[in-house]
Design a protein around this motif. Sequence first.
Motif, PDB file in Angstrom:
ATOM      1  N   PRO A  71     -23.282  19.767   9.803  1.00  0.00           N
ATOM      2  CA  PRO A  71     -23.633  20.262   8.398  1.00  0.00           C
ATOM      3  C   PRO A  71     -22.610  20.198   7.464  1.00  0.00           C
ATOM      4  O   PRO A  71     -22.785  20.101   6.212  1.00  0.00           O
ATOM      5  CB  PRO A  71     -23.793  22.072   8.760  1.00  0.00           C
ATOM      6  CG  PRO A  71     -24.009  22.124  10.229  1.00  0.00           C
ATOM      7  CD  PRO A  71     -23.352  20.941  10.713  1.00  0.00           C
ATOM      8  N   GLY A  72     -21.441  20.035   7.758  1.00  0.00           N
ATOM      9  CA  GLY A  72     -20.308  19.929   6.906  1.00  0.00           C
ATOM     10  C   GLY A  72     -19.423  18.807   7.235  1.00  0.00           C
ATOM     11  O   GLY A  72     -19.945  17.540   6.715  1.00  0.00           O
ATOM     12  N   THR A  73     -18.419  18.584   7.652  1.00  0.00           N
ATOM     13  CA  THR A  73     -17.332  17.601   7.889  1.00  0.00           C
ATOM     14  C   THR A  73     -18.039  16.688   9.128  1.00  0.00           C
ATOM     15  O   THR A  73     -17.673  17.366  10.114  1.00  0.00           O
ATOM     16  CB  THR A  73     -15.747  17.923   8.134  1.00  0.00           C
ATOM     17  OG1 THR A  73     -15.627  18.578   6.894  1.00  0.00           O
ATOM     18  CG2 THR A  73     -15.037  16.567   8.101  1.00  0.00           C
ATOM     19  N   THR A  74     -18.845  15.766   8.713  1.00  0.00           N
ATOM     20  CA  THR A  74     -19.246  15.231  10.062  1.00  0.00           C
ATOM     21  C   THR A  74     -18.519  14.446  10.888  1.00  0.00           C
ATOM     22  O   THR A  74     -18.795  14.400  12.291  1.00  0.00           O
ATOM     23  CB  THR A  74     -20.561  14.012   9.379  1.00  0.00           C
ATOM     24  OG1 THR A  74     -21.491  14.847   8.838  1.00  0.00           O
ATOM     25  CG2 THR A  74     -21.378  13.527  10.917  1.00  0.00           C
ATOM     26  N   TRP A  75     -17.310  13.796  10.246  1.00  0.00           N
ATOM     27  CA  TRP A  75     -16.386  13.344  11.186  1.00  0.00           C
ATOM     28  C   TRP A  75     -15.272  13.107  10.449  1.00  0.00           C
ATOM     29  O   TRP A  75     -14.979  13.530   9.385  1.00  0.00           O
ATOM     30  CB  TRP A  75     -16.907  11.530  11.343  1.00  0.00           C
ATOM     31  CG  TRP A  75     -16.805  10.885  10.367  1.00  0.00           C
ATOM     32  CD1 TRP A  75     -15.632  10.383   9.753  1.00  0.00           C
ATOM     33  CD2 TRP A  75     -17.898  10.290   9.343  1.00  0.00           C
ATOM     34  NE1 TRP A  75     -16.048   9.516   8.654  1.00  0.00           N
ATOM     35  CE2 TRP A  75     -17.291   9.485   8.418  1.00  0.00           C
ATOM     36  CE3 TRP A  75     -19.247  10.689   9.482  1.00  0.00           C
ATOM     37  CZ2 TRP A  75     -18.332   9.072   7.447  1.00  0.00           C
ATOM     38  CZ3 TRP A  75     -20.021  10.071   8.517  1.00  0.00           C
ATOM     39  CH2 TRP A  75     -19.421   9.189   7.551  1.00  0.00           C
ATOM     40  N   VAL A  76     -14.088  13.129  11.278  1.00  0.00           N
ATOM     41  CA  VAL A  76     -12.831  12.915  10.795  1.00  0.00           C
ATOM     42  C   VAL A  76     -12.467  11.577  10.181  1.00  0.00           C
ATOM     43  O   VAL A  76     -13.126  10.641  10.747  1.00  0.00           O
ATOM     44  CB  VAL A  76     -11.533  13.431  11.954  1.00  0.00           C
ATOM     45  CG1 VAL A  76     -10.362  13.245  11.274  1.00  0.00           C
ATOM     46  CG2 VAL A  76     -11.842  14.731  12.149  1.00  0.00           C
ATOM     47  N   SER A  77     -11.808  11.466   9.296  1.00  0.00           N
ATOM     48  CA  SER A  77     -11.752   9.977   8.681  1.00  0.00           C
ATOM     49  C   SER A  77     -11.280   9.171   9.729  1.00  0.00           C
ATOM     50  O   SER A  77     -10.096   9.228  10.304  1.00  0.00           O
ATOM     51  CB  SER A  77     -10.650   9.937   7.593  1.00  0.00           C
ATOM     52  OG  SER A  77     -10.107   8.824   7.338  1.00  0.00           O
ATOM     53  N   HIS A  78     -11.919   7.906   9.618  1.00  0.00           N
ATOM     54  CA  HIS A  78     -11.594   6.816  10.604  1.00  0.00           C
ATOM     55  C   HIS A  78     -10.001   6.214  10.262  1.00  0.00           C
ATOM     56  O   HIS A  78      -9.508   5.712  11.188  1.00  0.00           O
ATOM     57  CB  HIS A  78     -12.570   5.606  10.497  1.00  0.00           C
ATOM     58  CG  HIS A  78     -13.724   6.144  11.539  1.00  0.00           C
ATOM     59  ND1 HIS A  78     -14.216   5.594  12.938  1.00  0.00           N
ATOM     60  CD2 HIS A  78     -14.924   6.987  11.383  1.00  0.00           C
ATOM     61  CE1 HIS A  78     -14.982   5.954  13.060  1.00  0.00           C
ATOM     62  NE2 HIS A  78     -15.688   6.832  12.214  1.00  0.00           N
ATOM     63  N   LEU A  79      -9.811   6.389   8.810  1.00  0.00           N
ATOM     64  CA  LEU A  79      -8.286   5.835   8.616  1.00  0.00           C
ATOM     65  C   LEU A  79      -7.476   6.555   9.385  1.00  0.00           C
ATOM     66  O   LEU A  79      -6.436   6.198   9.811  1.00  0.00           O
ATOM     67  CB  LEU A  79      -8.498   5.960   7.199  1.00  0.00           C
ATOM     68  CG  LEU A  79      -8.889   4.772   6.359  1.00  0.00           C
ATOM     69  CD1 LEU A  79      -8.819   5.062   4.729  1.00  0.00           C
ATOM     70  CD2 LEU A  79      -8.549   3.492   6.669  1.00  0.00           C
ATOM     71  N   LEU A  80      -7.623   7.955   9.265  1.00  0.00           N
ATOM     72  CA  LEU A  80      -6.690   9.010  10.196  1.00  0.00           C
ATOM     73  C   LEU A  80      -6.892   8.678  11.595  1.00  0.00           C
ATOM     74  O   LEU A  80      -5.663   8.885  12.146  1.00  0.00           O
ATOM     75  CB  LEU A  80      -7.041  10.404   9.775  1.00  0.00           C
ATOM     76  CG  LEU A  80      -6.250  11.273  10.168  1.00  0.00           C
ATOM     77  CD1 LEU A  80      -4.661  11.302   9.732  1.00  0.00           C
ATOM     78  CD2 LEU A  80      -6.463  12.917   9.873  1.00  0.00           C
ATOM     79  N   GLN A  81      -7.961   8.438  12.157  1.00  0.00           N
ATOM     80  CA  GLN A  81      -8.109   8.318  13.452  1.00  0.00           C
ATOM     81  C   GLN A  81      -7.199   6.936  13.926  1.00  0.00           C
ATOM     82  O   GLN A  81      -6.781   6.884  14.810  1.00  0.00           O
ATOM     83  CB  GLN A  81      -9.448   8.119  13.787  1.00  0.00           C
ATOM     84  CG  GLN A  81     -10.454   9.439  13.581  1.00  0.00           C
ATOM     85  CD  GLN A  81     -11.812   9.513  14.350  1.00  0.00           C
ATOM     86  OE1 GLN A  81     -11.726   8.688  15.554  1.00  0.00           O
ATOM     87  NE2 GLN A  81     -12.719   9.522  13.624  1.00  0.00           N
ATOM     88  N   ARG A  82      -7.659   6.246  13.106  1.00  0.00           N
ATOM     89  CA  ARG A  82      -6.561   4.606  13.561  1.00  0.00           C
ATOM     90  C   ARG A  82      -5.300   4.711  13.407  1.00  0.00           C
ATOM     91  O   ARG A  82      -4.382   4.272  14.056  1.00  0.00           O
ATOM     92  CB  ARG A  82      -7.250   3.439  12.522  1.00  0.00           C
ATOM     93  CG  ARG A  82      -8.653   3.219  12.801  1.00  0.00           C
ATOM     94  CD  ARG A  82      -8.987   2.092  11.561  1.00  0.00           C
ATOM     95  NE  ARG A  82     -10.543   1.820  11.750  1.00  0.00           N
ATOM     96  CZ  ARG A  82     -11.329   1.675  10.555  1.00  0.00           C
ATOM     97  NH1 ARG A  82     -10.820   1.336   9.470  1.00  0.00           N
ATOM     98  NH2 ARG A  82     -12.542   1.260  10.888  1.00  0.00           N
TER      99      ARG A  82
ATOM    100  N   PRO B 226     -20.537   5.289  15.020  1.00  0.00           N
ATOM    101  CA  PRO B 226     -20.289   6.344  15.635  1.00  0.00           C
ATOM    102  C   PRO B 226     -18.895   7.211  15.088  1.00  0.00           C
ATOM    103  O   PRO B 226     -18.137   6.668  14.298  1.00  0.00           O
ATOM    104  CB  PRO B 226     -19.212   5.635  16.906  1.00  0.00           C
ATOM    105  CG  PRO B 226     -20.235   4.233  16.958  1.00  0.00           C
ATOM    106  CD  PRO B 226     -20.640   3.992  15.286  1.00  0.00           C
ATOM    107  N   VAL B 227     -18.889   8.500  15.195  1.00  0.00           N
ATOM    108  CA  VAL B 227     -17.914   9.307  14.408  1.00  0.00           C
ATOM    109  C   VAL B 227     -16.590   9.453  14.946  1.00  0.00           C
ATOM    110  O   VAL B 227     -15.472   9.932  14.383  1.00  0.00           O
ATOM    111  CB  VAL B 227     -18.441  10.761  14.602  1.00  0.00           C
ATOM    112  CG1 VAL B 227     -19.711  11.016  13.811  1.00  0.00           C
ATOM    113  CG2 VAL B 227     -18.457  11.407  15.983  1.00  0.00           C
ATOM    114  N   ILE B 228     -16.372   8.824  16.397  1.00  0.00           N
ATOM    115  CA  ILE B 228     -15.065   8.723  16.936  1.00  0.00           C
ATOM    116  C   ILE B 228     -14.630   7.013  16.895  1.00  0.00           C
ATOM    117  O   ILE B 228     -15.402   6.514  17.396  1.00  0.00           O
ATOM    118  CB  ILE B 228     -14.990   9.186  18.224  1.00  0.00           C
ATOM    119  CG1 ILE B 228     -15.371  10.701  18.233  1.00  0.00           C
ATOM    120  CG2 ILE B 228     -13.634   9.127  18.821  1.00  0.00           C
ATOM    121  CD1 ILE B 228     -15.479  11.308  19.574  1.00  0.00           C
ATOM    122  N   ASP B 229     -13.293   6.872  16.367  1.00  0.00           N
ATOM    123  CA  ASP B 229     -12.841   5.582  16.570  1.00  0.00           C
ATOM    124  C   ASP B 229     -12.811   5.154  18.037  1.00  0.00           C
ATOM    125  O   ASP B 229     -12.630   5.752  18.861  1.00  0.00           O
ATOM    126  CB  ASP B 229     -11.539   5.469  16.138  1.00  0.00           C
ATOM    127  CG  ASP B 229     -11.067   4.107  16.114  1.00  0.00           C
ATOM    128  OD1 ASP B 229     -11.227   3.214  15.279  1.00  0.00           O
ATOM    129  OD2 ASP B 229     -10.109   3.893  16.990  1.00  0.00           O
TER     130      ASP B 229
END
Length: 435
Positions: free
Chosen positions: A312-323, A122-125
């Motif tokens: 096509p590009g940045t599939t997800w935002v870093s989970h480290l940043l999300q956490r 999953p792309v969202i934490d």
Amino acid sequence: MSDQITGTTAADIADSVRALRDRGILVPGSPLPPVRELASTLGVNRNTAVAAYRQLAQAGLVVSRGRAGTVITGHESVAQEGYASDTVLRDVGTGNPDPRLIPDPSQALATVAGRPVLYGEPVIDRGLDEWARQWIAQDLGHLDFAVTITSGAVDAVERLLAQALMRDDAVALEDPCFLASIHTVRLGGYRAVPVPVDDEGMTVDGLRAALDAGVRAVICTPRAQNPTGASLTATRAAELRAVLADHPYVLIIEDDHFSMLSQRPYESLIGPTHRRFALVRSVSKFLGPDMCLAIAATDRTTAERLAMRLSPGTTWVSHLLQRLTLTQLTDPAVTARISDAREHYAARNAAFAARLREHGLDSPTPDGLSLWIGLPKPARVVAEGLMRRGWLARTGDDFALDERADPSHHLRLTVHDLSDEDADTLVADLVAAVR
């Protein structure tokens, strides 16, 4: 110039103009011949010439300047937020938050590292997703929405426009306008349709005129509009929703950038039956500009399209940043610091505005990081006077959508980080520059 353009079809004419541009015969700013003149020279129907120019505009190669005609585009610079480079002046035009009020993430950083996140997960934490839904539901709970995480508000707006529009589509923007929105619309090849802003937000007549002009998207700042600081009132929001009720498929993008720092309640353009909408809330104002993360709450169809734009590009935002974001926003010490920052910005801006009013200068006390100061003479003249006294200010001209508009009579000043002594000095120098 019309004798150098060739072709008998719209595609051939457009290719000819492109070739002249590539060879440097047509340079940025070069005017193209009027449609009637070109059609007469080439012996084609006027509609053929119109179609050729439309193709060129959709490709971002030309732009219409109204009565000034159609000209070749260039890489036109757009003013950017933040500190000015290479200056010895005291910069009071930055639009920055106070770094002393941004929470220190050091302790939170030590807790967010966990197992690696791999492709296909999953792309969202999960924790951030749950927290974000609860936060957004306080304001959009009457709507069915989905949450997407993007790399900041500007990234969200760019992707939202790209999934809904094509080049030369019209977008309603507040006027004066947030610099990043001007930049995003220009780079995307869209047509900006200005909607005036007053003390209560977007004007009703302005939005109605924009819808009549065929806009396919509306970008609105519900609170702390940049640069004016205006926030939507409940009455104005209701009036705007009534206008939008007949246009349920026009994409509404609300950039609620000041959310947790705002002194004003959230009022929305998004009606209960509106079909395409997005509420975007970034964390950059209260957790710091380097925390490039925004929460976008959208209708389900827009969420699906937005996910396709992300893939096509940045599939997800870093989970480290999300956490890290979630850890800070659920820490009582951090939320208390954000509350302190909200009170600080409001108090410092109110105190500066009071100083100005003592000298007869028009300065309401709106929401936001900066003040929008009315002047009795063109702002550039006043800004030059401030420069001679050691200050670098930002004029309202930077925020105007129409570059041919009359000179602005406003300055946007960021003064919340000034000491009382420096604030007194700036006010005295501003009064002297005005006189």
